[in-house]
Design an enzyme around this catalytic site. Structure first.
Site: not given
Length: 263
Positions: A45, A111, A145
């Site tokens: 990430e 995200k 994540c």
């Protein structure tokens, strides 16, 4: 026809705010993975610079240059590369996972879930859509994540056809147990491969433990990294995915009439 994929999870210590240093690390790692036969490689990430919040807009402005470098290497090595980078969107910064398919940008995912415990929501704008990308190596579902803690996203990716879920991460100590357990759960419950790349080493005040993983649909750990920079490589046999889904028919046996349909 037998179908297999050699996947790699690239794990390294991200130098905070230093794009060129991280580019050198990433390219060298991609080349080493390609020598070992990798066709898909997942980077961590925000791998170009980490969460250098004070410089995020500046770092995000450099992302097109970073993607050009990734495209060049991806084309040369005949690789599909996935990794998360800062993206400028209407004056805001998103944490965006990009898929480069042998030199061509095939898709991207912003995200959805921002980690408020580390103030990500104060500096980064959330995405609004889940994404599955059709590539030369198969259908890739994308997550980043903290998304790992939201199983609804992963089920939607599987229902939308994902065969492999690629997850770039910066998952810090001391939550190793959660990382390993949740990744295996996401693979098992969605009967798909998971390739998760974490970073390692220290960034600012945070320690990162590595433990990148490549997981089979039944939850078997095909490869697991330690806490140092490495290229994790494993073979994914798609017949296992097909057989497992035929044996345990989770998707057909769902009860959306009771617990609702996904949006």
């Amino acid at each position: 026809m037998e179908r297999q994929l050699i996947a790699a999870a690239i794990q390294f210590n991200i130098t905070l705010g230093e794009i060129d240093r991280n580019l050198v690390k990433a390219e060298a790692a991609l080349r080493r993975a390609a020598v070992r036969g990798a066709q898909l490689a997942v980077l961590p990430e925000m791998w170009s610079a980490g969460f250098a919040y004070k410089k995020l807009p500046e770092l995000a402005a450099a992302t097109p240059r970073v993607l050009e470098a990734v495209a060049r290497v991806s084309r040369e090595l005949d690789l599909v590369v996935v990794g998360s980078l800062p993206e400028l969107v209407d004056g805001k910064v998103c944490n965006t996972a990009y898929v480069t398919d042998r030199g061509v940008l095939a898709g991207s995912y912003r995200k959805l879930h921002l980690f408020s415990l580390m103030n990500e929501d104060e500096h980064i704008a959330a995405g609004a859509h889940s994404v599955v990308v059709d590539t030369a190596v198969g259908k890739l579902g994308l997550a980043v994540c903290y998304d790992l803690r939201f199983p609804e996203l992963f089920r939607k990716l599987a229902l939308d056809g994902a065969e492999i879920i690629c997850l770039p991460g910066e998952w810090p100590a001391p939550r190793q147990l959660h990382w390993r357990t949740l990744l295996r759960a996401r693979a098992i419950e969605n009967q798909c491969f998971v390739v998760a790349a974490n970073c390692c080493g220290r960034q600012g005040k945070l320690d990162f433990f590595g433990m990148s993983l490549i997981i089979a649909p039944r939850g078997e750990l095909l490869a697991e990294a330690d806490d140092f920079a490495t290229e994790l490589v494993a073979t994914c046999d798609f017949q296992e995915l097909t057989d497992y889904r035929a044996q345990i028919t989770c998707f057909a046996d769902r009860r959306p009439d009771v617990y609702g349909t996904l949006p």
